[in-house]
Enzyme design. Structure first.
Site, mmCIF file in Angstrom:
data_model
loop_
_atom_site.group_PDB
_atom_site.id
_atom_site.type_symbol
_atom_site.label_atom_id
_atom_site.label_comp_id
_atom_site.label_asym_id
_atom_site.label_seq_id
_atom_site.Cartn_x
_atom_site.Cartn_y
_atom_site.Cartn_z
ATOM 1 N N SER A 1 0.846 -1.187 0.000
ATOM 2 C CA SER A 1 0.000 0.000 0.000
ATOM 3 C C SER A 1 0.888 1.246 0.000
ATOM 4 C CB SER A 1 -0.943 -0.046 1.208
ATOM 5 O OG SER A 1 -1.990 0.857 1.061
ATOM 6 N N ASP B 1 -9.829 -3.380 -5.402
ATOM 7 C CA ASP B 1 -9.202 -2.573 -4.356
ATOM 8 C C ASP B 1 -9.814 -1.164 -4.333
ATOM 9 O OD1 ASP B 1 -7.493 -1.312 -2.556
ATOM 10 O OD2 ASP B 1 -5.716 -2.320 -3.329
ATOM 11 N N HIS C 1 -8.193 -4.684 -1.271
ATOM 12 C CA HIS C 1 -6.921 -4.198 -0.763
ATOM 13 C C HIS C 1 -6.156 -5.242 0.041
ATOM 14 C CE1 HIS C 1 -4.227 -0.861 -0.230
ATOM 15 N NE2 HIS C 1 -4.252 -0.943 1.082
#
Length: 705
Positions: free
Chosen positions: A556, A641, A676
């Site tokens: 991320s 995501d 995610h």
């Protein structure tokens, strides 16, 4: 919400390597002219077409599927190693494990796994922890037949008769709220779509308080009240946040007297609360101001507030109910500010306050009695993490907390604030693991500007510090989120093969206080990248690792770190894993329709301002891909995501394929049914992890079992 996601000295033996001469040709994405315009200039983005918000474009999907097929082909020789790593990890997990029960409102709540199950059972017991179990959620049954499933927040009504919960079956974090009668098991017809995973009951046992999301930006922006049995369209608006740089959450205070709405940005907070018996009129605790942050809780006849007002590292203040009209002027110091200690959180109890704080890079707990006596909870290792556990009822002298390190499995304790007695409630079982076989260290690596960067290190006893070992280095370093050490069953196989594992506590987190964060975001963001590189070079120079045997990983916002490191110091890394990486910084931050963008102007900067535009452009990984050699790369994403859109890593991979000059493998794994966090289910995640672990070990030349 944020863009974030976490061996013996054996001789190197021959093992399968990704053979370039037998590999198929990598996919090549088409290049299509496109100008990304901004107030500060235009940039060519030949892969912008890969963005499809509907996720239905056949050409885009064909490219992603081609990348998956290419990754399958290149990784095929490593399937045996991947299977071995997966089995080793599973062997280190107690499959029928259960959580430590906690008590709330007359019931004991816990979760447990059945052997082989991807998801847990959530249960409660009335009166005692040994009473017959009542099954609240059968998650294995709820997830059956679904490509993705996540049960998030749930709340039991004050009369203990009903439970409301949030579930996601896509991975997009657009939750659906449902309600069940706990006595009969009947599911109510009431269904609320596109909500945050945050739900509460009012005291009437009929009213649900929840946060509705904007359908485009996915920003939680309205707090709504839904009465069971009525139409969702008739739900009452309790509060709407107009400023799109703020996000929100709802919670009850420790004494359950108030329901509070918290809105926050990177640099500002505002909290408003109403009596839970009638949550209609909400009173603001203190109005928002830039660079003013706080969070308030209530117990007895006073509020306790953590705030940065005149306290960079935060302090605790109190506020009597009678002084509510005075606002922040009536706040009185309970724990004063410190340059050395960073206050991270707190929990009020009757007679004392439990405080989470950071000092010397470690998170710890101390207890402060109403009489002013302060008692730190002890720790026995140089690098560790300690944090408050579930403490739902404040009328007790016992405080639950967890402790762990890179060697010590997570242990749940409770300590008596009056007597100091400590009891062990549970040690996380790790079958086949002996902490005595491993060593953890805390090092301080010098950064290029003279700052000392804390590093948590673990390796198996017997690994020689002679400059020959492989190193696997991890970091995150954004949003003030600190990375604390813990035992990971999935890491043991790497340690047992002689890999040294390091966490670089780089600037951008808050391991060393608020200043640590300030020096690692906005116009200081590059410090995060250079800190990571300098930690690597220090560990190599100190003979913890061989210069050609270093791998790195981040996810991320940590994937942004990996992209920056790959551009700035590719020669220092043999291989890099970038999971759901935030790599197209400027284009994303120019587009307010993309989820999270407006929240994060104070994290990265608003590129409408030329100063921030130019600075971000200098480090944005996608914008700085060059014609040069890169390390071997494993890049992961999820099609659904919501935090880092799939097209960011897709574009980055496409541009890397076009420009890089090396023959090192570049693999792009796209989970077509995930968001995610990747696929749901504990074993599915372990399988995913085993794939990139096998890739890393092969690149580092580490032997098989």
């Amino acid at each position: 919400m944020m863009r974030w996601m976490a061996l013996t000295g054996l001789a190197c033996l021959a093992m399968p390597v990704l053979a370039q001469d037998r590999a198929p040709a990598p996919p090549r994405a088409a290049k299509k002219p496109f100008q990304v315009t901004s107030p500060n200039g235009a940039r060519e983005d030949e892969y912008y077409w890969l963005r499809d918000d509907s996720r239905k474009n056949p050409e885009m999907l064909a490219y992603l599927n081609a990348e998956n097929a290419y990754a399958d082909a290149r990784l095929a020789p490593l399937k045996p190693l991947q299977a071995m790593l997966y089995q080793e990890t599973v062997a280190h997990i107690k499959q029928d494990d259960s959580s430590v029960p906690y008590r709330k409102n007359g019931y004991w709540y816990s979760s447990r796994y059945v052997t082989g199950a991807d998801y847990p059972l959530i249960e409660r017991r009335r009166g005692t922890a040994t009473a017959p179990a009542e099954l609240m959620f059968d998650e294995p049954a709820m997830a059956r037949g679904k490509g993705f499933f996540a049960l998030s927040d749930w709340a039991v009504s004050p009369d203990n008769r009903m439970v409301a919960w949030a579930e996601d079956m896509v991975g997009r974090r657009q939750y659906v709220l449902k309600v069940k009668d706990l006595a009969t098991g009947a599911i109510h017809a009431d269904t609320i779509a596109n909500a945050e995973p945050n739900v509460l009951w009012a005291d009437d046992n009929r009213t649900l308080i929840y946060v509705a999301k904007d359908p485009t930006t996915l920003r939680g922006y309205r707090v709504m009240a839904h009465v069971l049995g009525t139409a969702v369209g008739d739900d009452r608006l309790l509060y709407e946040e107009k400023d799109d740089t703020f996000q929100m959450a709802i919670r009850r205070t420790t004494d359950d007297r108030y329901i509070c709405i918290s809105v926050e940005s990177t640099v500002s907070d505002e909290q408003r609360c109403a009596p839970a018996v009638r949550p209609t009129v909400f009173t603001v605790i203190a109005p928002r101001e830039r660079e003013f942050r706080y969070d308030a809780d209530h117990l007895g006849n006073r509020w306790i507030i953590r705030t940065n007002r005149n306290a960079k590292n935060y302090k605790l203040v109190t506020w009597a109910d009678a002084d509510i009209a005075s606002g922040a002027r009536g706040w009185r110091d309970l724990v004063p500010a410190s340059d050395r200690v960073f206050i991270e959180g707190f929990k009020p109890f009757n007679g004392f306050v439990a405080i989470e704080q950071r000092e010397g890079g470690n998170r710890m707990v101390r207890l402060l009695t109403d009489a002013g006596r302060s008692v730190p909870v002890r720790a026995d290792e140089p690098a560790y993490r300690m944090g408050l556990s579930t403490n739902e009822e404040p009328d007790t002298p016992w405080v639950r907390y967890t402790y762990g390190s890179l060697v010590t499995p997570t242990t749940t304790f409770e300590v008596n604030a009056r007597t100091g007695e400590r009891r062990t409630l549970k040690v996380m079982p790790v079958p086949g693991y002996d902490p005595a076989h491993y060593v953890t260290e805390r090092l301080w690596a010098p950064a290029r500007d003279g700052t000392r960067i804390p590093v948590s290190l673990v390796y198996r006893k017997g690994v020689k510090r002679d400059g020959t070992a492989p190193l696997f280095q991890y970091a995150y370093g954004s949003y003030g989120i600190s990375t604390d050490p813990s035992v990971d069953p999935g890491r043991i196989g790497m340690l047992d093969r002689g890999v040294v594992y390091a966490i670089a506590h780089i600037r951008g987190g808050q391991e060393m206080g608020r200043g640590w964060y300030d020096d690692g975001h906005l116009l200081h963001k590059k410090n995060s990248f250079t800190d990571f590189i300098d930690v690597t070079r220090y560990l190599v120079a100190q003979n913890y690792a061989a210069p050609g045997r270093v791998a790195a990983m981040g996810g991320s916002a940590g994937g942004l770190l990996m992209g920056g490191v790959a551009n700035m110091a590719p020669q220092d890394y043999k291989a890099i894993v970038a999971q759901v990486p935030f790599v197209d910084v400027v284009t994303t931050m120019l587009d307010a329709s993309i989820p999270l963008t407006t929240f994060e102007y104070d994290e990265w900067g608003n590129p409408a301002n030329k100063r921030y535009y130019d600075y971000m452009l200098r480090y944005s990984p996608y914008d700085n891909v060059a014609a040069k050699a890169y390390p071997a790369l494993y890049v992961g994403t999820g099609l659904w995501d919501s935090q880092v859109q799939y097209y960011e890593p897709a574009k980055w991979v496409a541009r890397l394929r076009e420009r890089k000059t090396d023959a090192n493998p570049l693999l792009f794994r796209v989970n077509m049914e995930a968001g995610h966090g990747g696929k749901s289910g504990r074993f599915e995640r372990l399988r995913q992890n085993a794939e990139w672990q096998a890739f890393i070990l092969s690149q580092l030349g580490v032997a098989g079992a």
